[in-house]
Design a protein around this motif. Structure first.
Motif, PDB file in Angstrom:
ATOM      1  N   VAL A 210     -60.453  -8.319-103.930  1.00 18.50           N
ATOM      2  CA  VAL A 210     -61.198  -7.568-104.952  1.00 18.50           C
ATOM      3  C   VAL A 210     -60.461  -7.630-106.287  1.00 18.50           C
ATOM      4  O   VAL A 210     -61.083  -7.811-107.351  1.00 18.50           O
ATOM      5  CB  VAL A 210     -61.392  -6.109-104.494  1.00 18.50           C
ATOM      6  CG1 VAL A 210     -61.872  -5.234-105.657  1.00 18.50           C
ATOM      7  CG2 VAL A 210     -62.395  -6.042-103.357  1.00 18.50           C
ATOM      8  N   PHE A 211     -59.140  -7.503-106.244  1.00 17.11           N
ATOM      9  CA  PHE A 211     -58.353  -7.614-107.477  1.00 17.11           C
ATOM     10  C   PHE A 211     -58.626  -8.954-108.156  1.00 17.11           C
ATOM     11  O   PHE A 211     -58.839  -9.020-109.371  1.00 17.11           O
ATOM     12  CB  PHE A 211     -56.868  -7.477-107.139  1.00 17.11           C
ATOM     13  CG  PHE A 211     -55.952  -7.672-108.308  1.00 17.11           C
ATOM     14  CD1 PHE A 211     -55.657  -6.619-109.166  1.00 17.11           C
ATOM     15  CD2 PHE A 211     -55.397  -8.910-108.573  1.00 17.11           C
ATOM     16  CE1 PHE A 211     -54.819  -6.799-110.257  1.00 17.11           C
ATOM     17  CE2 PHE A 211     -54.556  -9.106-109.657  1.00 17.11           C
ATOM     18  CZ  PHE A 211     -54.268  -8.038-110.503  1.00 17.11           C
ATOM     19  N   LEU A 212     -58.650 -10.025-107.373  1.00 16.18           N
ATOM     20  CA  LEU A 212     -58.887 -11.355-107.936  1.00 16.18           C
ATOM     21  C   LEU A 212     -60.315 -11.481-108.473  1.00 16.18           C
ATOM     22  O   LEU A 212     -60.548 -12.100-109.508  1.00 16.18           O
ATOM     23  CB  LEU A 212     -58.634 -12.429-106.876  1.00 16.18           C
ATOM     24  CG  LEU A 212     -57.187 -12.541-106.390  1.00 16.18           C
ATOM     25  CD1 LEU A 212     -57.068 -13.566-105.277  1.00 16.18           C
ATOM     26  CD2 LEU A 212     -56.285 -12.927-107.553  1.00 16.18           C
ATOM     27  N   GLU A 213     -61.268 -10.908-107.756  1.00 17.38           N
ATOM     28  CA  GLU A 213     -62.661 -10.960-108.231  1.00 17.38           C
ATOM     29  C   GLU A 213     -62.807 -10.248-109.568  1.00 17.38           C
ATOM     30  O   GLU A 213     -63.493 -10.724-110.475  1.00 17.38           O
ATOM     31  CB  GLU A 213     -63.584 -10.318-107.189  1.00 17.38           C
ATOM     32  CG  GLU A 213     -63.885 -11.216-106.017  1.00 17.38           C
ATOM     33  CD  GLU A 213     -65.337 -11.071-105.572  1.00 17.38           C
ATOM     34  OE1 GLU A 213     -65.786 -11.959-104.848  1.00 17.38           O
ATOM     35  OE2 GLU A 213     -66.006 -10.089-105.955  1.00 17.38           O
ATOM     36  N   VAL A 214     -62.171  -9.092-109.670  1.00 17.85           N
ATOM     37  CA  VAL A 214     -62.256  -8.323-110.920  1.00 17.85           C
ATOM     38  C   VAL A 214     -61.579  -9.089-112.049  1.00 17.85           C
ATOM     39  O   VAL A 214     -62.055  -9.095-113.184  1.00 17.85           O
ATOM     40  CB  VAL A 214     -61.612  -6.938-110.727  1.00 17.85           C
ATOM     41  CG1 VAL A 214     -61.565  -6.179-112.047  1.00 17.85           C
ATOM     42  CG2 VAL A 214     -62.375  -6.139-109.690  1.00 17.85           C
TER      43      VAL A 214
END
Length: 579
Positions: free
Chosen positions: A231-235
């Motif tokens: 999720v961190f990478l997606e954001v």
């Protein structure tokens, strides 16, 4: 005799050369070489051009570090990078607070309405993040947002308490449409845990809360942490939501700053240098995530076949259900209601009434506005072509890799998965650098958008096909060959009929994701090749929220119909499967 011996040796040598030639250039080898060439075009060359351009002087094409000095020499550029890291961390934290209790409630407890809560998570996954952001702008705008207007009407206050155009508003909206990823991984891990260990803890005197925090959740911790990293990478690579909320709020993140580098004069080389930290962070965190998820055996202690009984929560199960419904309200019901209401309004800020009701927005979108019709047509056309090519290529690479039809065939798989480590907006810069200038000169053409989409989504198709082929024993194909068939016949008669549902699932998933893709299309589409997501941003800048909402409703209707077809054919969770 000596002459005959020499002739015999020559004949044997020629036979060996012919056999070696046939082995080297059989149809399977030629197909694999063709695939390797396609992967070089799709993946290797754009990535190489990105790195090369980051060290290239735009004027004389000489080697330089000046692009890095420019990219990181101004405090506001560095601040955009810091903002992205902070946004990724806060949004991932919010998303985990939302997702983990829901996954635990659905998987391990007697919470009522578990099936409905699961469907609500699927619904929030289906809503494109930029559509959710539009819904929350209509709800939480500081002046005309419906939440603030309701607050002022109820309390008589001169202003409302909520302002979506802040860092925390952006983090909340981002988390509301990112949490399904953490939910999927966490629920999958919790589903594998037998209740034997929880029962042992209960026998030793542990209550439900103590058992959950000291036994159940620690067993799922690798999956939870891995999904939080994702999720961190997606954001970090998200563009649509920050463009809608962060820019009006007056701050930049990495993706909006990259978009600024593409304004006149276009500075592709500086953008390439500025995107390098994103690639580095992505690779590092994916490595950590892979290490964490590789510990799957840790969460299956007790055996998959062990019995699983839902934890009895008593009255607290209704508290958990209320929390789940609150999340569903924030992520699904409220945004969709306000978008539907706006699409049927003459003026979205006016109260709902018969005088304000109209179908004009839908008529304008479907019949009057050529630009919108063209964008809708482009969106579905590109999504269909992308899904078809990805499914074919992903299956071909997975089959060659799994059956080891070539030496070093695993390298094809590695190259296919490489785009997963590159955020979508960086991938768009790669393709701009590689194929916009001559001799390709593809900028503004639909072909460039499709090529970029194929590269971005190819890892999904490969992963799904690879997983399906892993479950297919080679002896079925060997039986065809023993009966006189060749590899192609085994593929046609055995493999494809068995895997057709998996391949159809890949096609549907990529089609749905393709209709909502924004980051990649943003820099590559021209006036005639715009897709709905790009047009949505343009309409939001003009304040045309009524037409924008009508477009969003049409997009959601098509996506919903496709999802229902997929659920009917493949099962309810076909979009949430991850391997």
């Amino acid at each position: 005799m000596a002459v005959l011996g020499i002739e015999g040796d020559r004949s044997t040598g020629a036979t060996k050369v012919a056999a070696a030639f046939r082995n080297a250039f059989n149809p399977t080898t030629l197909v694999a070489l063709l695939l390797a060439g396609v992967l070089v075009f799709l993946v290797a060359n754009p990535l190489f051009q990105l790195v090369k351009d980051s060290f290239t002087n735009a004027r004389d094409h000489s080697f330089t570090f000046a692009n890095y000095v420019t990219a990181f020499g101004r405090p506001r550029y560095v601040q955009a990078l810091i903002n992205s890291v902070e946004l990724g961390a806060v949004a991932a934290l919010f998303a985990s607070f939302i997702a983990v209790p829901l996954a635990w409630g659905v998987s391990r407890t007697d919470m009522p309405g578990r099936g409905f809560v699961h469907v609500m998570v699927l619904a929030s996954f289906l809503i494109p993040p930029f559509v959710g952001a539009i819904g929350w702008i209509l709800l939480g705008g500081p002046n005309a947002g419906w939440i603030n207007k309701a607050w002022m009407a109820l309390t008589g206050a001169p202003s409302g308490p909520f302002n979506i155009f802040t860092f925390w508003g952006l983090a909340l909206v981002t988390a509301l449409y990112s949490f399904p990823l953490i939910y999927v991984f966490t629920k999958s891990a919790l589903d594998l845990i037998s209740t034997e260990m929880e029962e042992a803890a209960a026998i030793l005197g542990a209550g439900p809360a103590q058992t959950t925090f000291r036994v159940t959740l620690p067993l799922a911790l690798p999956a939870i942490l891995g999904s939080v990293f994702l999720v961190f990478l997606e954001v970090l690579g998200l563009y649509g939501t920050p463009a809608l909320i962060a820019i009006p709020a007056g701050f930049n993140v990495v993706t909006t700053q990259l978009a600024a580098f593409f304004e006149n004069p276009v500075r592709v080389e500086v953008a390439a240098a500025f995107s390098m930290p994103m690639v580095g962070i992505t690779i590092a965190l994916l490595w950590v995530q892979r290490r964490l998820l590789a510990r799957k055996s840790y969460v299956t202690v007790g055996g998959k076949g062990g019995h699983r009984e839902p934890m009895v929560l008593g009255a607290y199960r209704w508290v958990l259900f209320a929390y789940a419904m609150a999340i569903a309200g924030l992520s699904v019901f409220m945004p969709l209601f306000i978008i539907l209401q706006t699409s049927l309004s003459k003026a979205w800020a006016q109260p709902m009434s018969a005088a304000n009701f109209t179908f004009h927005n839908f008529r304008e979108v479907l019949f009057d506005q050529m630009t919108v019709r063209q964008a809708l047509f482009n969106t579905f056309q590109y999504a269909i072509i992308t899904a078809t090519i990805c499914t074919f290529l992903g299956f071909a690479v997975a089959y060659i890799s799994q059956r080891k039809l070539l030496p070093y065939s695993h390298l094809l798989a590695s190259v296919t998965l490489a785009p997963f480590a590159v955020p979508g907006i960086v991938l768009a810069i790669c393709f701009y650098a590689a194929y916009a200038p001559p001799p390709f000169a593809l900028y503004g053409l639909g072909a460039l958008v499709v090529i970029a989409f194929v590269t971005r989504f190819l890892p999904i198709a490969f992963t799904n096909s690879n997983s399906a082929i892993q479950g297919l024993h080679p002896e079925l194909e060997e039986a065809v060959r023993i009966a006189g068939g060749n590899q192609a016949r085994a593929l046609w008669l055995v493999v494809l009929p068995i895997l057709k549902k998996s391949l159809f699932g890949s096609w549907l998933l990529i089609f749905i994701i393709g209709t909502r893709e924004l980051s990649t299309a943003m820099f590559l589409s021209g006036p005639q090749t715009r897709v709905v997501s790009v047009l949505t941003l343009e309409l939001s800048e003009q304040g045309s929220y009524e037409m924008l909402s009508a477009i969003s409703v049409l997009l959601l209707v098509v996506t919903g119909v496709v999802t229902l077809v997929g659920a009917a054919v493949l099962g309810r969770d076909f979009m949430l499967r991850r391997n």
